[in-house]
Write a protein that holds these residues in place. Structure first.
Motif, PDB file in Angstrom:
ATOM      1  N   SER A  66       0.834  -0.991  -0.121  1.00  0.00           N
ATOM      2  CA  SER A  66      -0.049  -0.034  -0.017  1.00  0.00           C
ATOM      3  C   SER A  66       0.717   1.358  -0.202  1.00  0.00           C
ATOM      4  N   PRO A  67       0.671   2.236  -1.018  1.00  0.00           N
ATOM      5  CA  PRO A  67       1.390   3.414  -1.192  1.00  0.00           C
ATOM      6  C   PRO A  67       0.981   4.193  -0.052  1.00  0.00           C
ATOM      7  N   GLN A  68      -0.264   4.194   0.475  1.00  0.00           N
ATOM      8  CA  GLN A  68      -1.024   4.989   1.542  1.00  0.00           C
ATOM      9  C   GLN A  68      -0.039   4.887   2.924  1.00  0.00           C
ATOM     10  N   MET A  69      -0.070   3.363   3.133  1.00  0.00           N
ATOM     11  CA  MET A  69       0.717   2.910   4.424  1.00  0.00           C
ATOM     12  C   MET A  69       2.019   3.289   4.398  1.00  0.00           C
ATOM     13  N   GLY A  70       2.639   3.253   3.113  1.00  0.00           N
ATOM     14  CA  GLY A  70       4.182   3.657   3.157  1.00  0.00           C
ATOM     15  C   GLY A  70       4.042   5.219   3.350  1.00  0.00           C
ATOM     16  N   GLN A  71       3.230   5.962   2.831  1.00  0.00           N
ATOM     17  CA  GLN A  71       3.476   7.288   3.405  1.00  0.00           C
ATOM     18  C   GLN A  71       3.202   7.664   4.833  1.00  0.00           C
ATOM     19  N   GLN A  72       2.238   7.019   5.657  1.00  0.00           N
ATOM     20  CA  GLN A  72       2.103   7.034   6.920  1.00  0.00           C
ATOM     21  C   GLN A  72       3.381   6.631   7.631  1.00  0.00           C
ATOM     22  N   ALA A  73       3.925   5.515   7.336  1.00  0.00           N
ATOM     23  CA  ALA A  73       5.027   5.167   8.096  1.00  0.00           C
ATOM     24  C   ALA A  73       6.301   6.055   7.808  1.00  0.00           C
ATOM     25  N   ARG A  74       6.553   6.407   6.773  1.00  0.00           N
ATOM     26  CA  ARG A  74       7.592   7.269   6.427  1.00  0.00           C
ATOM     27  C   ARG A  74       7.481   8.479   7.213  1.00  0.00           C
ATOM     28  N   HIS A  75       6.364   9.117   7.309  1.00  0.00           N
ATOM     29  CA  HIS A  75       6.057  10.209   8.010  1.00  0.00           C
ATOM     30  C   HIS A  75       6.438   9.903   9.564  1.00  0.00           C
ATOM     31  N   ARG A  76       5.692   8.951   9.946  1.00  0.00           N
ATOM     32  CA  ARG A  76       5.948   8.592  11.481  1.00  0.00           C
ATOM     33  C   ARG A  76       7.533   8.471  11.875  1.00  0.00           C
ATOM     34  N   LEU A  77       8.280   7.592  11.123  1.00  0.00           N
ATOM     35  CA  LEU A  77       9.648   7.408  11.381  1.00  0.00           C
ATOM     36  C   LEU A  77      10.379   8.601  11.049  1.00  0.00           C
ATOM     37  N   ALA A  78       9.959   9.517  10.096  1.00  0.00           N
ATOM     38  CA  ALA A  78      10.931  10.576  10.067  1.00  0.00           C
ATOM     39  C   ALA A  78      10.718  11.756  11.179  1.00  0.00           C
ATOM     40  N   ALA A  79       9.487  11.832  11.742  1.00  0.00           N
ATOM     41  CA  ALA A  79       9.315  12.523  12.894  1.00  0.00           C
ATOM     42  C   ALA A  79       9.847  12.048  14.135  1.00  0.00           C
ATOM     43  N   ALA A  80      10.468  10.788  14.213  1.00  0.00           N
ATOM     44  CA  ALA A  80      11.287  10.354  15.163  1.00  0.00           C
ATOM     45  C   ALA A  80      12.739  10.308  14.946  1.00  0.00           C
ATOM     46  N   SER A  81      13.102  11.079  13.693  1.00  0.00           N
ATOM     47  CA  SER A  81      14.544  11.221  13.289  1.00  0.00           C
ATOM     48  C   SER A  81      15.055  10.006  12.903  1.00  0.00           C
ATOM     49  N   PHE A  82      14.434   8.915  12.315  1.00  0.00           N
ATOM     50  CA  PHE A  82      14.813   7.808  11.592  1.00  0.00           C
ATOM     51  C   PHE A  82      14.685   7.839  10.055  1.00  0.00           C
ATOM     52  N   SER A  83      15.676   7.089   9.537  1.00  0.00           N
ATOM     53  CA  SER A  83      15.854   7.291   8.095  1.00  0.00           C
ATOM     54  C   SER A  83      15.287   5.666   7.642  1.00  0.00           C
ATOM     55  N   PRO A  84      14.212   5.479   7.335  1.00  0.00           N
ATOM     56  CA  PRO A  84      13.577   4.197   7.241  1.00  0.00           C
ATOM     57  C   PRO A  84      13.948   3.503   5.797  1.00  0.00           C
ATOM     58  N   HIS A  85      13.819   2.132   5.795  1.00  0.00           N
ATOM     59  CA  HIS A  85      14.272   1.269   4.649  1.00  0.00           C
ATOM     60  C   HIS A  85      12.853   0.559   4.277  1.00  0.00           C
ATOM     61  N   LEU A  86      12.018   1.515   3.730  1.00  0.00           N
ATOM     62  CA  LEU A  86      10.969   1.065   3.168  1.00  0.00           C
ATOM     63  C   LEU A  86      10.732   0.740   1.893  1.00  0.00           C
ATOM     64  N   ALA A  87      10.095  -0.175   1.369  1.00  0.00           N
ATOM     65  CA  ALA A  87      10.007  -0.427   0.016  1.00  0.00           C
ATOM     66  C   ALA A  87       8.370  -1.138  -0.285  1.00  0.00           C
ATOM     67  N   ARG A  88       7.749  -0.577  -1.526  1.00  0.00           N
ATOM     68  CA  ARG A  88       6.609  -1.040  -2.036  1.00  0.00           C
ATOM     69  C   ARG A  88       6.863  -2.353  -2.607  1.00  0.00           C
ATOM     70  N   GLY A  89       5.888  -3.498  -2.469  1.00  0.00           N
ATOM     71  CA  GLY A  89       5.837  -4.463  -3.381  1.00  0.00           C
ATOM     72  C   GLY A  89       5.041  -5.560  -2.638  1.00  0.00           C
ATOM     73  N   LYS A  90       5.191  -6.870  -3.229  1.00  0.00           N
ATOM     74  CA  LYS A  90       4.269  -7.800  -2.887  1.00  0.00           C
ATOM     75  C   LYS A  90       5.543  -9.035  -2.214  1.00  0.00           C
ATOM     76  N   ALA A  91       4.910  -9.747  -1.145  1.00  0.00           N
ATOM     77  CA  ALA A  91       5.908 -10.730  -0.413  1.00  0.00           C
ATOM     78  C   ALA A  91       6.347 -11.936  -1.581  1.00  0.00           C
ATOM     79  N   GLU A  92       5.378 -12.059  -2.638  1.00  0.00           N
ATOM     80  CA  GLU A  92       5.820 -13.152  -3.426  1.00  0.00           C
ATOM     81  C   GLU A  92       6.953 -12.726  -4.499  1.00  0.00           C
ATOM     82  N   ALA A  93       7.595 -11.492  -4.322  1.00  0.00           N
ATOM     83  CA  ALA A  93       8.524 -11.215  -5.052  1.00  0.00           C
ATOM     84  C   ALA A  93       9.474 -10.167  -4.285  1.00  0.00           C
TER      85      ALA A  93
END
Length: 228
Positions: free
Chosen positions: A89-116
């Motif tokens: 979900s790109p929407q979840m990705g946006q939420q998570a990035r904002h949350r982690l950035a607000a805590a001063s973390f640089s996240p390693h988040l990717a969009r994709g499916k677990a089958e690949a």
């Protein structure tokens, strides 16, 4: 029947098809409501349930599948672990990035499916998923998880939760979890949930834990040697 098969079968029933649409919307168009809905249906226990997997993780390099709003990501990063996340979900990705950035973390988040999975083989000590849908038991998913885990790496799945309080509110919440298929009710079903993991060359076990007046079921699966 396995818990994974039951999830597929119930998706054909009209009420469950409607619920599936609702949950899909909750993870996409209405992702901004996810935390509120999760808090309501779990009577405020949702985050505690998600955090319950932390003692099962060895680290230091961890991949979370379906990271959602990023709450577990934040907890693991705060423990100085090397954390990655994948979500469709790109929407979840946006939420998570904002949350982690607000805590001063640089996240390693990717969009994709677990089958690949977009990661090299043998990269992670642990792969974790909390309340995943049936995708987690697909052979393609398990083969990819096996591939990216190091030797003796561990897959951790938070499968189900029971609210054990007996008040009216807790009984209503428990009923909601039952009708949405979030809580299987047969011990035999739980044992059968391990079968796809064994077929994918994991040594899997059921683990029961108590958190905040709730009983949780966590599956741990260790990568074993196989001919591939």
């Amino acid at each position: 029947r396995s818990v994974w098969k039951r999830m597929r079968e119930t998706s054909r029933i009209p009420i469950f098809r409607a619920l599936k649409v609702f949950f899909d919307l909750l993870c996409h168009s209405f992702a901004w409501t996810y935390d509120g809905v999760a808090a309501v249906v779990s009577l405020g226990r949702w985050k505690g349930w998600v955090y319950s997997v932390i003692p099962f993780l060895n680290g230091p390099r961890i991949l979370e599948l379906g990271y959602g709003p990023g709450h577990l990501q934040l907890q693991l990063l705060a423990r100085h672990l090397d954390v990655y996340g994948l979500d469709e979900s790109p929407q979840m990705g946006q939420q998570a990035r904002h949350r982690l950035a607000a805590a001063s973390f640089s996240p390693h988040l990717a969009r994709g499916k677990a089958e690949a999975l977009p990661y090299p083989s043998g990269q992670f000590n642990d792969v974790v998923a909390t309340f995943p849908s049936e995708y987690i038991a697909r052979p393609e998913t398990l083969a990819e998880i096996y591939r990216v885990l190091q030797p003796d790496g561990r897959l951790v799945i938070l499968l189900a939760a029971w609210i054990t309080d007996k008040s009216t509110r807790e009984r209503i919440a428990a009923w909601l979890f039952r009708i949405t298929g979030q809580v299987p009710t047969s011990d035999a079903v739980f044992e059968k949930a391990l079968e796809p993991l064994a077929a994918a060359h994991f040594a899997a076990a059921l683990n029961w834990t108590e958190v905040d007046s709730s009983r949780l079921l966590v599956i741990t699966a260790i990568k074993t040697e196989s001919i591939r």
